[in-house]
Design a protein around this motif. Structure first.
Motif, PDB file in Angstrom:
ATOM      1  N   MET A 137      -0.822 -16.714  -0.301  1.00 56.53           N
ATOM      2  CA  MET A 137      -0.862 -15.294   0.042  1.00 56.53           C
ATOM      3  C   MET A 137      -0.626 -15.091   1.535  1.00 56.53           C
ATOM      4  O   MET A 137      -1.297 -15.688   2.383  1.00 56.53           O
ATOM      5  N   SER A 138       0.325 -14.236   1.876  1.00 55.84           N
ATOM      6  CA  SER A 138       0.608 -13.912   3.277  1.00 55.84           C
ATOM      7  C   SER A 138      -0.326 -12.798   3.738  1.00 55.84           C
ATOM      8  O   SER A 138      -1.018 -12.159   2.933  1.00 55.84           O
ATOM      9  N   VAL A 139      -0.334 -12.548   5.028  1.00 61.96           N
ATOM     10  CA  VAL A 139      -1.163 -11.471   5.552  1.00 61.96           C
ATOM     11  C   VAL A 139      -0.708 -10.123   5.009  1.00 61.96           C
ATOM     12  O   VAL A 139      -1.510  -9.203   4.801  1.00 61.96           O
ATOM     13  N   PHE A 140       0.586 -10.002   4.700  1.00 62.37           N
ATOM     14  CA  PHE A 140       1.089  -8.759   4.130  1.00 62.37           C
ATOM     15  C   PHE A 140       0.623  -8.606   2.683  1.00 62.37           C
ATOM     16  O   PHE A 140       0.308  -7.494   2.229  1.00 62.37           O
ATOM     17  N   ASP A 141       0.568  -9.729   1.953  1.00 60.62           N
ATOM     18  CA  ASP A 141       0.039  -9.698   0.591  1.00 60.62           C
ATOM     19  C   ASP A 141      -1.430  -9.289   0.604  1.00 60.62           C
ATOM     20  O   ASP A 141      -1.879  -8.492  -0.237  1.00 60.62           O
ATOM     21  N   TYR A 142      -2.175  -9.854   1.540  1.00 58.18           N
ATOM     22  CA  TYR A 142      -3.595  -9.503   1.632  1.00 58.18           C
ATOM     23  C   TYR A 142      -3.764  -8.029   1.973  1.00 58.18           C
ATOM     24  O   TYR A 142      -4.613  -7.336   1.387  1.00 58.18           O
ATOM     25  N   SER A 143      -2.952  -7.537   2.905  1.00 56.55           N
ATOM     26  CA  SER A 143      -3.028  -6.129   3.259  1.00 56.55           C
ATOM     27  C   SER A 143      -2.770  -5.242   2.045  1.00 56.55           C
ATOM     28  O   SER A 143      -3.461  -4.244   1.827  1.00 56.55           O
ATOM     29  N   ALA A 144      -1.790  -5.615   1.222  1.00 58.31           N
ATOM     30  CA  ALA A 144      -1.495  -4.835   0.019  1.00 58.31           C
ATOM     31  C   ALA A 144      -2.664  -4.887  -0.952  1.00 58.31           C
ATOM     32  O   ALA A 144      -3.032  -3.871  -1.565  1.00 58.31           O
TER      33      ALA A 144
END
Length: 255
Positions: A137-144
């Motif tokens: 999981m990328s930081v963008f995935d986590y943000s989503a």
């Protein structure tokens, strides 16, 4: 897709005209050698909060703006479970865990992702779920995961007193009409002596009792999966079956 009108999904579909979709089969993350499929629906529009409540009661879980539940062929191992908060008793076992975490401070914060939370998530995933679906999981995935929500969602951060308020746990939680749904929780695996996973559930049961919520929803218990066995430690516990929500304890006592 068509749904069984006698099932929770079928009843909701008939009353609210919701569109349900079915995923393709893929390897089950909990039981070796099995394949999983999910039925899902979008949580959008002005009635998203009410819809999330109804679908949660019918055994669905939320992920961003999607509600889903297992719909596997020839398998019903995944069972939605919840703890009746008012009936839960903090036994000696649970009081010991609370005592070990007296130096932990919890704070409700808006559902906004931070790099500090993401760093803790990465530490947790590498230790507890290395190679699993969320491990990349990328930081963008986590943000989503955190911020894409149309319902009442918040985060509880758990920090140590002193130690510059180090973050050791997070719980992403939906507030329902009748309780709290723990969407996802993670913690610092280096603090293993604290039993932080159990502590965060206990803290939410304590919160529910204080404000008068009826239930804390824990997602799916998967019979035969060691990863999910911890949930049945919190009793009394109810499971959703063909006749609605019933006490799971008699079944567990037979095992």
């Amino acid at each position: 897709m068509s749904t069984d009108p006698t099932s929770p999904a079928g009843r909701i579909s008939a009353s609210k005209n919701i569109r349900f979709y079915l995923t393709a089969a893929q390897p089950c993350p909990y039981l070796d050698g099995r394949r999983e499929r999910k039925v899902f629906a979008a949580l959008d529009g002005h009635d998203a909060i009410e819809l999330n409540d109804s679908l949660t009661h019918a055994g669905f879980r939320r992920s961003q703006n999607i509600a889903y539940r297992p719909a596997c062929d020839m398998c019903a191992a995944c069972v939605s479970v919840r703890v009746p908060a008012a009936q839960f008793v903090f036994s000696k076992r649970w009081r010991r865990i609370l005592a070990r975490n007296q130096d932990v401070v919890s704070k409700l914060v808006p559902a906004h992702a931070t790099y500090e939370q993401y760093a803790l998530l990465q530490t947790y995933l590498k230790d507890r779920h290395f190679g699993a679906g969320m491990s990349d999981m990328s930081v963008f995935d986590y943000s989503a995961m955190v911020e894409e929500t149309s319902v009442r969602t918040h985060i509880i951060e758990y920090r140590l007193e002193g130690d510059e308020g180090r973050l050791i746990g997070c719980a992403l939680v939906d507030a329902l009409a009748d309780g709290l749904s723990m969407v996802y929780a993670f913690f610092d695996p280096r603090e293993s002596s604290r039993s932080l996973g159990s502590y965060m559930i206990l803290d939410h049961l304590r919160q529910a009792q204080e404000v008068g919520y009826l239930y804390v929803y824990l997602g799916y218990w998967v019979r035969g999966s060691r990863k999910m066995s911890y949930k049945t430690n919190f009793r009394p516990i109810e499971a959703l079956g063909s006749s609605g929500w019933t006490d799971l304890s008699p079944l567990l006592d037979k095992d």
